[in-house]
Design an enzyme around this catalytic site. Structure first.
Site, mmCIF file in Angstrom:
data_model
loop_
_atom_site.group_PDB
_atom_site.id
_atom_site.type_symbol
_atom_site.label_atom_id
_atom_site.label_comp_id
_atom_site.label_asym_id
_atom_site.label_seq_id
_atom_site.Cartn_x
_atom_site.Cartn_y
_atom_site.Cartn_z
ATOM 1 N N SER A 68 0.758 -1.043 -0.081
ATOM 2 C CA SER A 68 -0.018 -0.054 -0.372
ATOM 3 C C SER A 68 0.628 1.265 0.353
ATOM 4 C CB SER A 68 -1.018 0.530 1.608
ATOM 5 O OG SER A 68 -1.645 0.803 0.877
ATOM 6 N N ASP A 286 -1.373 1.676 -3.773
ATOM 7 C CA ASP A 286 -1.773 0.915 -4.324
ATOM 8 C C ASP A 286 -3.433 0.895 -5.180
ATOM 9 O OD1 ASP A 286 -2.989 1.099 -1.865
ATOM 10 O OD2 ASP A 286 -3.155 -1.367 -1.220
ATOM 11 N N ALA A 385 -10.445 9.230 8.330
ATOM 12 C CA ALA A 385 -9.367 10.720 7.414
ATOM 13 C C ALA A 385 -8.787 10.395 6.611
ATOM 14 C CB ALA A 385 -9.286 11.441 8.783
ATOM 15 N N ARG A 511 -5.441 5.121 23.923
ATOM 16 C CA ARG A 511 -5.244 3.116 22.571
ATOM 17 C C ARG A 511 -3.991 3.381 22.573
ATOM 18 N NH1 ARG A 511 -5.218 3.559 16.877
ATOM 19 N NH2 ARG A 511 -5.541 0.745 17.407
#
Length: 550
Positions: A68, A286, A385, A511
């Site tokens: 990617s 990609d 986002a 997190r």
């Protein structure tokens, strides 16, 4: 597992020894690391893909070789399930196990035990079908060959090499072939479907409101999207698009692409003064992420960014408008629309979507969570986002819509039904797709007669800041409520809340990272200075609770 199958595995696995001293883990993006150590992994995940096909009754499974938006020296391998979605999470531990098996005997034992547990036949009595694709990375060819060896080591497995394709194209092919066993679902079919749907949306623009919206320049990250967008440009005779960073000269993902533009908020290489004020877009390597931007002034590369949250808002607004035409108070069927976000979505976007009267739902970070939740609605819209997202339509809604577009007497309602039908054909319902997303954005902007600046004025993002804190053990942080509330360790959430309420429009959550021993901190506030200060204060708090202390 019969002896012939065991012997085939043993013979082929011995040619692909795993790298010593390295452990790999299957995440949202599959396995992704330096390409030089991925041969064994590609081989073994080829086996997994074939087993997945057998498990699903011979359904077509996809296997994509890509990294990617990573640098060109990296590569990766990931599996697409029968609906074109990502590999089911239930199989991720098995992927980790076989990728890290130290030798052929251990690998075969793991496969045998897993096949017995899952009821997968390993005797050649059932066929398995795999679609294999890769992006433009030089390492892709050898990894495709390793994956083929893995697939073909499962007796009865057939591999169909689709060559160089975008990741979303491969996912689309998998989904389409499984939905219609007679469909060829080739790359040409993909181009035909998205271009026909785009033309349909353009043809349905009311003539009295049609306005040209000017030139578009697209940065293709020096990746696979460049050659594929060129095909679409020629099919559509699209004169107002200029394609840059096609890969003929530049380096893949190096100071180009959606990830670079979105994170650094600067224009990519190859863009400058002459492009000030022109509508620009960036794909990633990609072509599964998309963001828009405009360059602000000559002499620097500062931009106004139009990110995935704004793309989601544009799509949601258009769909809501068409539904409001199509369904009034007398309509018995009222489609359920859900907008799915993560906690990283800017708070201003969430406020705007709720202002539109839409239901907004939050999930933990990761496309697999967003996609799964979106499937619960007649129309489920999700975007991160970073520019990855799509729109899902339920079969029930599409059946109702097909009937309405053919039987509706009111021309305005008929056209609204046709527009929604065209959207369902244009958008890639398997996965985020920068090419189909780009065409949908362009069609909606033309329908609205909007410039990119007017689109960007839908709402103003709250200033935000992200930081990360190195910790001894990231698993010590346990979150709930879509990762916005800390359950453990006790006391930290109360301290975060006490800090956050001091800042106007403050919002903050922490997190654990999914890949490294850090805790990620996200903060928003009414000013950039306040957002920076809140993020810094909470980072210090996390360090007090979990940092390295002697």
């Amino acid at each position: 597992m019969d002896e012939q199958q065991r012997s085939t595995f043993l013979q082929s696995a011995s040619r692909f020894p795993p790298p010593k001293g390295i452990k790999l883990y299957y995440g949202t993006a599959g396995f992704r690391t330096d390409a030089s150590i991925l041969q064994s992994t590609a081989f073994r995940i080829g086996i997994l893909a074939a087993l997945r096909s057998l498990k699903t009754g011979g359904a077509v499974i996809g296997l994509m070789i890509t990294a990617s938006h990573n640098k060109v020296s990296d590569n990766g391998v990931k599996v697409a399930d029968p609906g074109g979605e990502m590999l089911t999470q239930d199989w991720e531990p098995f992927a980790d196990s076989i990728a890290n098996a130290p030798d052929p005997d251990s690998l075969i034992q793991l496969i045998d035990e897993f096949a017995k547990k899952e009821g997968i036949p390993l005797n050649g009595t059932q066929a398995a079908a795999i679609l294999l694709g890769r992006d433009t990375r030089p390492s892709g060819e050898s990894l495709v060959e390793a994956a083929k060896q893995g697939i073909c080591s499962v007796i009865g497995a057939i591999v169909n090499d689709m060559g160089v394709v975008t990741t979303p194209q491969l996912h689309w092919m998998v989904r389409t072939r499984n939905k219609d066993l007679k469909a060829s679902a080739s790359e040409l079919d993909y181009f035909d479907q998205v271009s026909t749907s785009f033309r349909c949306l353009i043809d349905l623009i009311p003539k009295k409101s049609y306005h040209g919206i000017g030139k578009l320049i697209v940065d293709c990250a020096n990746g696979v999207g460049g050659e594929k967008l060129q095909v679409l440009k020629e099919k559509l005779n699209w004169l107002d698009v200029e394609i840059r960073n096609t890969g003929k000269q530049g380096i893949l993902n190096e100071q180009v692409g959606a990830d670079y533009v979105q994170k650094d908020k600067v224009a990519p290489q190859g863009f400058g003064g002459p492009d000030v004020g022109v509508r620009c877009a960036s794909l990633d390597g990609d072509a599964d992420r998309l963001v828009y931007f405009t360059i602000i002034t000559k002499g620097n590369n500062q931009i106004n960014l139009v990110d995935g949250d704004k793309i989601l808002s544009l799509f949601a607004l258009f769909i809501k408008d068409q539904l409001s035409i199509l369904t009034d108070d007398t309509c018995e069927y009222q489609p359920r629309v859900g907008v799915v976000q993560t906690a990283y979505a800017n708070g201003a976007s969430t406020k705007y979507l709720k202002y539109l009267g839409l239901q907004v739902i939050f999930t933990p970070t990761g496309v697999k969570y967003l996609h799964e939740k979106a499937q619960e609605y007649d129309i489920g819209i999700y975007f991160e986002a970073n520019g990855h997202g799509t729109i899902l339509f339920s079969d029930h809604f599409l059946c109702w819509l097909e009937d309405r577009k053919s039987t509706e007497k009111c021309l305005e309602k008929k056209n609204a039904a046709k527009r929604l039908w065209a959207v369902s054909k244009l958008i890639n319902q398997a996965v985020g797709d920068a090419l189909s997303g780009l065409l949908l954005v362009e069609a909606i902007l033309q329908h609205m007669g909007w410039s990119v600046d007017k689109w960007n004025e839908l709402y103003h993002d709250l200033p935000s800041r992200q930081v990360k804190v190195k910790v001894a053990d990231r698993t010590a942080i346990v979150t709930t409520n879509a990762e916005t509330i800390v359950q453990k360790p006790p006391g930290i959430q109360e301290a975060i809340t006490a800090l956050t309420v001091k800042y106007p429009q403050g919002r903050c959550f922490v997190r654990p990272s999914g890949t490294e021993d850090v805790v990620r901190v996200y903060a928003e506030a009414s000013t950039q200075e306040a957002a920076d200060e809140l993020a810094s204060c909470v980072a210090k708090l996390v360090d007090q609770f979990l940092g390295f202390h002697i």
